[in-house]
Design an enzyme around this catalytic site. Structure first.
Site, short mmCIF file in Angstrom:
data_model
loop_
_atom_site.label_atom_id
_atom_site.label_comp_id
_atom_site.label_asym_id
_atom_site.label_seq_id
_atom_site.Cartn_x
_atom_site.Cartn_y
_atom_site.Cartn_z
N LYS A 111 5.64 31.86 36.68
CA LYS A 111 5.64 33.48 37.75
C LYS A 111 6.04 34.58 36.49
O LYS A 111 5.64 35.67 36.72
CB LYS A 111 6.10 33.58 39.23
CG LYS A 111 5.08 32.76 39.70
CD LYS A 111 5.67 32.61 41.77
CE LYS A 111 4.62 32.28 42.53
NZ LYS A 111 5.29 32.51 43.93
N LYS A 194 -3.29 25.68 39.18
CA LYS A 194 -3.35 24.85 40.64
C LYS A 194 -3.92 26.25 41.18
O LYS A 194 -4.49 27.65 40.92
CB LYS A 194 -2.07 25.40 40.76
CG LYS A 194 -1.52 25.87 42.04
CD LYS A 194 -0.47 25.72 42.83
CE LYS A 194 0.64 26.91 43.13
NZ LYS A 194 1.88 26.86 43.57
N LYS A 197 -4.15 31.64 46.17
CA LYS A 197 -3.91 32.67 47.09
C LYS A 197 -3.71 34.33 45.93
O LYS A 197 -4.47 34.86 46.46
CB LYS A 197 -2.68 32.95 47.44
CG LYS A 197 -2.72 32.15 49.03
CD LYS A 197 -1.50 32.59 49.51
CE LYS A 197 -0.25 31.42 50.69
NZ LYS A 197 0.41 31.49 50.42
P1 AMP Z 1 1.99 29.01 49.28
O1 AMP Z 1 1.06 29.37 48.90
O2 AMP Z 1 3.08 28.95 47.59
O3 AMP Z 1 4.11 29.51 49.71
O4 AMP Z 1 2.36 27.24 49.76
C1 AMP Z 1 2.62 26.98 50.79
C2 AMP Z 1 2.30 25.23 50.75
O5 AMP Z 1 1.30 25.04 50.43
C3 AMP Z 1 3.62 24.12 49.84
O6 AMP Z 1 3.61 22.82 50.27
C4 AMP Z 1 2.70 24.43 48.62
O7 AMP Z 1 2.94 22.98 48.26
C5 AMP Z 1 1.19 23.97 49.29
N1 AMP Z 1 0.50 24.30 47.90
C6 AMP Z 1 -0.29 25.58 47.53
N2 AMP Z 1 -0.92 25.46 47.26
C7 AMP Z 1 -1.27 24.50 46.34
C8 AMP Z 1 -2.83 23.59 45.70
N3 AMP Z 1 -2.99 24.37 44.92
N4 AMP Z 1 -2.78 22.46 45.83
C9 AMP Z 1 -1.82 21.90 46.48
N5 AMP Z 1 -0.97 22.03 47.68
C10 AMP Z 1 -1.08 23.70 47.75
#
Ligand code: AMP
Ligand code: TRP
Length: 332
Positions: A111, A194, A197
């Site tokens: 990041k 990956k 968002k």
């Molecule tokens: P975040 O959007 O970074 O706050 O992630 C929230 C949750 O979604 C966390 O448990 C991440 O590990 C999961 N997560 C985010 N992106 C992915 C992805 N591309 N594949 C699987 N899990 C994800």
């Protein structure tokens, strides 16, 4: 009964990755655990967030989590900044975690990118706040996607070092729950990145509020290779895009990857993508509709978050007060 904690950042619209890697598993865990789910707005501001959009995104994410099946009566749903205990314990953990531990975090390196000098200090200590989120509740099981594994190992290191330094057995070990065939959903444009968002390309991801035509179009344009699908999971090695789409299908259909390949082995991508689009639309369209319905009444969402924060604080405040006593803060 074990206590579950997990969080998600209100830094945009939740994606299929958030759903399959995290939220869908949160829903299943409600049946046999005490669950606490948090919209982590304090984590979101480790990178710039427009202050006009952040409260809207926080509310929209809460609505989307409920639409996915989180029941705010059974589970606790709240936003992080509403419970002070998170920041209080995070400060103590800033003093427990070692600089070198944080410097090894791959998410920070990704990041912060090349301009590390210009990253916020908050981005660097982000994993300490995450450890505080979990340990303020003495939660022992944390359902997350694969990308969070290293942060949870660090949270365990922090808990152990705290216990060791203060000669107590206060913070419990944490178990990562990384579940299902889609614990790491990849970008539709690049099977080695990956799905996120915050990716600049909207074509790289499925948003939980995409309409059916958008979903079908994004899948049709998704990157693939020229070969037909293999009949065995081993055949997906070195084919990241194929593996990603098959993993998504398996997760959405509640099947194993092997089951999906038994049905689609030998098929070309155009046929498989059509089947995937149909399945995805059937699963996601009701969530999008329910989110829209909930957002028509923002006051109800806000009341749910307020009530959740009160229930969360009732658990976390005494635990964090005890941590402060162990550290030696004078209560005059
Ligand atoms: P975040 O959007 O970074 O706050 O992630 C929230 C949750 O979604 C966390 O448990 C991440 O590990 C999961 N997560 C985010 N992106 C992915 C992805 N591309 N594949 C699987 N899990 C994800
Ligand atoms: N860091 C997690 C992510 O971006 C979100 C998060 C914050 C979290 N606090 C947490 C996840 C506590 C699990 C437990 O994906």
């Amino acid at each position: 009964m074990q206590r579950i904690f997990s969080g998600i950042q209100p830094s945009g619209i939740p994606t299929l990755g958030n759903y399959l890697g995290a939220i869908r598993n949160w829903v299943k865990l409600q049946d046999d655990h005490e669950c606490i789910y948090c919209v982590v707005d304090m984590h979101a501001i480790t990178v710039w967030q427009d202050p006009k959009l952040l409260p809207i995104q926080t509310r929209e994410l809460a609505a989307s989590i409920i639409a996915c099946g989180i029941d705010p009566k059974r589970s606790i749903l709240f936003h992080q900044s509403a419970v002070r205990a998170h920041a209080q314990l995070a400060w103590i953990f800033n003093c427990v975690a070692r600089f070198g531990w944080l410097a090894r975090m791959t998410q920070f390196k990704d990041k912060a990118g090349k301009d590390r000098e210009n990253a916020s200090a908050g981005l660097f200590v982000y994993p300490n706040l995450m450890a505080a989120d979990i340990l303020a509740y003495h939660a022992t099981r944390v359902p997350v996607g694969e990308d969070q594994r290293q942060h949870l190992e660090l949270a365990n290191d922090i808990a152990q070092k705290f216990n060791h330094d203060y000669g107590v057995n206060f913070f419990p070990p944490i178990e990562a729950l990384i579940l299902g065939p889609a614990a790491r959903v990849m970008s539709l444009r690049d099977g080695t990145k990956k799905m996120s968002k915050s990716d600049p390309s909207d074509q790289s991801r499925i948003n939980l509020n995409d309409d059916p035509d958008t979903i079908a179009l994004k899948l049709r344009r998704a990157k693939t290779d020229p070969l037909p699908l293999p009949s065995e999971p081993e055949g997906l090695e070195k084919r990241p895009e194929a593996r990603n789409l098959v993993g998504i299908y398996a997760a959405l259909a509640d099947l194993d990857v092997a089951d999906v390949l038994r049905e689609y082995g030998g098929a070309g991508f155009s046929r498989f993508k059509e089947a995937l689009a149909e399945l995805m639309i059937a699963k996601l369209a009701p969530i999008a509709a329910e989110t829209r319905r909930l957002l028509a009444d923002p006051a109800t969402i806000d009341a749910i978050l307020r009530e959740g924060a009160a229930r969360a604080a009732a658990i976390a405040d005494p635990i964090v007060a005890e941590a402060e006593r162990l550290v030696g803060f004078l209560r005059a």
